[in-house]
Design a protein around this motif. Structure first.
Motif, PDB file in Angstrom:
ATOM      1  N   ILE A  87     -19.814 -15.604  -0.385  1.00  0.00           N
ATOM      2  CA  ILE A  87     -19.703 -14.218  -0.894  1.00  0.00           C
ATOM      3  C   ILE A  87     -18.536 -14.007  -1.871  1.00  0.00           C
ATOM      4  O   ILE A  87     -18.744 -13.440  -2.948  1.00  0.00           O
ATOM      5  CB  ILE A  87     -19.627 -13.214   0.280  1.00  0.00           C
ATOM      6  CG1 ILE A  87     -20.965 -13.191   1.013  1.00  0.00           C
ATOM      7  CG2 ILE A  87     -19.288 -11.805  -0.220  1.00  0.00           C
ATOM      8  CD1 ILE A  87     -20.988 -12.291   2.219  1.00  0.00           C
ATOM      9  N   PRO A  88     -17.309 -14.468  -1.535  1.00  0.00           N
ATOM     10  CA  PRO A  88     -16.211 -14.190  -2.470  1.00  0.00           C
ATOM     11  C   PRO A  88     -16.393 -14.870  -3.826  1.00  0.00           C
ATOM     12  O   PRO A  88     -15.789 -14.469  -4.807  1.00  0.00           O
ATOM     13  CB  PRO A  88     -14.970 -14.767  -1.767  1.00  0.00           C
ATOM     14  CG  PRO A  88     -15.372 -15.026  -0.370  1.00  0.00           C
ATOM     15  CD  PRO A  88     -16.850 -15.205  -0.365  1.00  0.00           C
ATOM     16  N   MET A  89     -17.209 -15.921  -3.870  1.00  0.00           N
ATOM     17  CA  MET A  89     -17.382 -16.658  -5.125  1.00  0.00           C
ATOM     18  C   MET A  89     -18.623 -16.228  -5.885  1.00  0.00           C
ATOM     19  O   MET A  89     -18.687 -16.358  -7.099  1.00  0.00           O
ATOM     20  CB  MET A  89     -17.486 -18.161  -4.828  1.00  0.00           C
ATOM     21  CG  MET A  89     -16.258 -18.724  -4.154  1.00  0.00           C
ATOM     22  SD  MET A  89     -16.351 -20.506  -3.976  1.00  0.00           S
ATOM     23  CE  MET A  89     -17.443 -20.692  -2.586  1.00  0.00           C
ATOM     24  N   GLU A  90     -19.618 -15.754  -5.160  1.00  0.00           N
ATOM     25  CA  GLU A  90     -20.896 -15.410  -5.784  1.00  0.00           C
ATOM     26  C   GLU A  90     -21.249 -13.993  -5.357  1.00  0.00           C
ATOM     27  O   GLU A  90     -21.693 -13.771  -4.229  1.00  0.00           O
ATOM     28  CB  GLU A  90     -21.979 -16.398  -5.302  1.00  0.00           C
ATOM     29  CG  GLU A  90     -21.809 -17.806  -5.833  1.00  0.00           C
ATOM     30  CD  GLU A  90     -22.284 -17.923  -7.274  1.00  0.00           C
ATOM     31  OE1 GLU A  90     -23.019 -17.037  -7.754  1.00  0.00           O
ATOM     32  OE2 GLU A  90     -21.907 -18.917  -7.932  1.00  0.00           O
ATOM     33  N   HIS A  91     -21.079 -13.057  -6.264  1.00  0.00           N
ATOM     34  CA  HIS A  91     -21.188 -11.654  -5.863  1.00  0.00           C
ATOM     35  C   HIS A  91     -22.617 -11.203  -5.552  1.00  0.00           C
ATOM     36  O   HIS A  91     -22.812 -10.095  -5.071  1.00  0.00           O
ATOM     37  CB  HIS A  91     -20.542 -10.747  -6.923  1.00  0.00           C
ATOM     38  CG  HIS A  91     -21.256 -10.761  -8.239  1.00  0.00           C
ATOM     39  ND1 HIS A  91     -21.158 -11.810  -9.116  1.00  0.00           N
ATOM     40  CD2 HIS A  91     -22.089  -9.871  -8.821  1.00  0.00           C
ATOM     41  CE1 HIS A  91     -21.901 -11.555 -10.180  1.00  0.00           C
ATOM     42  NE2 HIS A  91     -22.466 -10.381 -10.025  1.00  0.00           N
ATOM     43  N   CYS A  92     -23.605 -12.049  -5.821  1.00  0.00           N
ATOM     44  CA  CYS A  92     -24.984 -11.671  -5.491  1.00  0.00           C
ATOM     45  C   CYS A  92     -25.415 -12.144  -4.101  1.00  0.00           C
ATOM     46  O   CYS A  92     -26.540 -11.867  -3.674  1.00  0.00           O
ATOM     47  CB  CYS A  92     -25.957 -12.227  -6.528  1.00  0.00           C
ATOM     48  SG  CYS A  92     -25.975 -11.242  -8.042  1.00  0.00           S
ATOM     49  N   THR A  93     -24.516 -12.856  -3.403  1.00  0.00           N
ATOM     50  CA  THR A  93     -24.898 -13.443  -2.116  1.00  0.00           C
ATOM     51  C   THR A  93     -25.451 -12.405  -1.141  1.00  0.00           C
ATOM     52  O   THR A  93     -26.532 -12.583  -0.572  1.00  0.00           O
ATOM     53  CB  THR A  93     -23.680 -14.148  -1.475  1.00  0.00           C
ATOM     54  OG1 THR A  93     -23.110 -15.020  -2.439  1.00  0.00           O
ATOM     55  CG2 THR A  93     -24.076 -14.930  -0.251  1.00  0.00           C
ATOM     56  N   THR A  94     -24.685 -11.322  -0.941  1.00  0.00           N
ATOM     57  CA  THR A  94     -25.097 -10.324   0.049  1.00  0.00           C
ATOM     58  C   THR A  94     -26.454  -9.727  -0.310  1.00  0.00           C
ATOM     59  O   THR A  94     -27.358  -9.667   0.522  1.00  0.00           O
ATOM     60  CB  THR A  94     -24.033  -9.201   0.149  1.00  0.00           C
ATOM     61  OG1 THR A  94     -22.803  -9.807   0.517  1.00  0.00           O
ATOM     62  CG2 THR A  94     -24.425  -8.159   1.165  1.00  0.00           C
ATOM     63  N   ARG A  95     -26.594  -9.339  -1.565  1.00  0.00           N
ATOM     64  CA  ARG A  95     -27.860  -8.714  -1.976  1.00  0.00           C
ATOM     65  C   ARG A  95     -29.013  -9.703  -1.864  1.00  0.00           C
ATOM     66  O   ARG A  95     -30.116  -9.347  -1.453  1.00  0.00           O
ATOM     67  CB  ARG A  95     -27.731  -8.184  -3.417  1.00  0.00           C
ATOM     68  CG  ARG A  95     -28.822  -7.207  -3.738  1.00  0.00           C
ATOM     69  CD  ARG A  95     -28.661  -6.525  -5.072  1.00  0.00           C
ATOM     70  NE  ARG A  95     -29.963  -6.008  -5.482  1.00  0.00           N
ATOM     71  CZ  ARG A  95     -30.301  -5.714  -6.728  1.00  0.00           C
ATOM     72  NH1 ARG A  95     -29.412  -5.855  -7.693  1.00  0.00           N
ATOM     73  NH2 ARG A  95     -31.499  -5.275  -7.010  1.00  0.00           N
ATOM     74  N   PHE A  96     -28.739 -10.944  -2.216  1.00  0.00           N
ATOM     75  CA  PHE A  96     -29.789 -11.967  -2.140  1.00  0.00           C
ATOM     76  C   PHE A  96     -30.306 -12.095  -0.706  1.00  0.00           C
ATOM     77  O   PHE A  96     -31.517 -12.058  -0.469  1.00  0.00           O
ATOM     78  CB  PHE A  96     -29.251 -13.315  -2.630  1.00  0.00           C
ATOM     79  CG  PHE A  96     -30.215 -14.456  -2.454  1.00  0.00           C
ATOM     80  CD1 PHE A  96     -31.339 -14.556  -3.272  1.00  0.00           C
ATOM     81  CD2 PHE A  96     -30.019 -15.415  -1.474  1.00  0.00           C
ATOM     82  CE1 PHE A  96     -32.241 -15.598  -3.110  1.00  0.00           C
ATOM     83  CE2 PHE A  96     -30.910 -16.460  -1.315  1.00  0.00           C
ATOM     84  CZ  PHE A  96     -32.026 -16.552  -2.133  1.00  0.00           C
TER      85      PHE A  96
END
Ligand SMILES: [Ca+2]
Ligand SMILES: [Ca+2]
Length: 293
Positions: A237-246
């Motif tokens: 999450i801290p590195m890839e801001h789309c993780t949560t939405r994905f």
């Protein structure tokens, strides 16, 4: 791309090191052999908490009749964090000193609505995470799929003694490994990844499925809970801001679990065998899967 590679190595390292870092390792065990062996062994035999497993946030204590039981850990007994890198951010957007502090706090809230809703969101102190735009979200599976493939290839390269992969799995990854060399490991443009996915679709199926099997462990039931997904999600999450939405969109029916077919579909794997896997456990599913492909 650099963050993906760093994370890849971290995860591969974590996967390999996992058996040694099981929760519940008793410190008494560690001391055996370091000091007076005879006395320590006697202590070990008499300690009913030895090998008594407590989930994260709990520790073993003995009651008056010397029976072991799990009780919530006092957060103040958690080892002090050695730096910011040990901090974690909860879904309540509060920073905890370490995952030990987080789980101890969550344990104390057990049975309450607040405790039920509180999860470890990501590794590191809470920070502003920019919203994931639609076009970024559509690119995410392309890179994630490539990354999952790289995780397996890295394991394959390192796996000579660790036996993380079965012989059958190694053969399967060997094909991917040889294909990967053709594609040149490292930075791939999204166009290239999209074309490669179309052309070498079968190469991507196994890594996606394998990762699901790695996460679906508590219990092995063909569904991922929030905690089962955490080892993959939290550092990302801290590195890839789309993780949560994905991962939110992966849960297509919104029941808070990511089923195997939801997972596969998220990564663009839409084979009919996915439906047949629905009622199979992960390991059975994997065998069934391997027969189909
Ligand atoms: Ca599960
Ligand atoms: Ca679901």
């Amino acid at each position: 791309m650099r963050v993906w590679i760093v994370f890849l190595l971290c995860l591969a390292g974590h996967a390999i090191a996992a058996p040694e870092t099981e929760v519940g390792t008793n410190p008494v065990q560690v001391e055996v052999g370091e000091f007076d062996e005879a006395i320590e062994i006697e202590d070990v035999v008499e300690n009913p908490c030895l090998n008594y497993h407590c989930k994260k946030g709990k520790v073993c204590e003995v009651d008056d009749s010397n029976t072991p039981m799990c009780v919530c850990q006092d957060p103040s007994t958690c080892p002090a964090a050695e730096g910011e890198f040990e901090h974690v951010c909860g879904t309540d957007n509060k920073t905890f000193d370490s995952s030990c502090h987080f789980f101890a706090t969550k344990c104390a809230l057990e049975g309450t609505k607040k405790g039920h809703k509180l999860h470890l969101d990501y590794i590191g102190p809470c920070k502003y995470i920019e919203p994931c735009l639609d076009n970024e979200l559509s690119e995410f599976p392309l890179r994630m799929r490539d990354w999952l493939k790289n995780v397996l290839v890295t394991l394959y390269e390192r796996d000579e003694d660790n036996n993380m992969l079965t012989e059958k799995q190694k053969l399967r990854v060997k094909k991917i490994f040889e294909n990967e060399k053709r594609l040149q490991a490292g930075e791939h443009s999204l166009d290239l990844l999209a074309r490669d996915f179309e052309k070498n679709y079968n190469m991507y199926i196994f890594p996606v499925h394998w990762q699901f099997g790695q996460l679906d462990q508590h219990p092995v039931d063909g569904y991922l809970t929030h905690s089962e997904l955490a080892p993959l999600r939290a550092p990302l999450i801290p590195m890839e801001h789309c993780t949560t939405r994905f991962f939110e969109t992966c849960d297509a029916d919104g029941d808070k679990y990511i089923a195997l077919e939801e997972w596969a579909s998220c990564f663009g794997i839409k084979e009919r065998c996915g439906q047949r896997l629905h009622h199979l456990s992960s390991s059975d599913g994997q065998q069934q899967f391997e027969r189909n492909f």
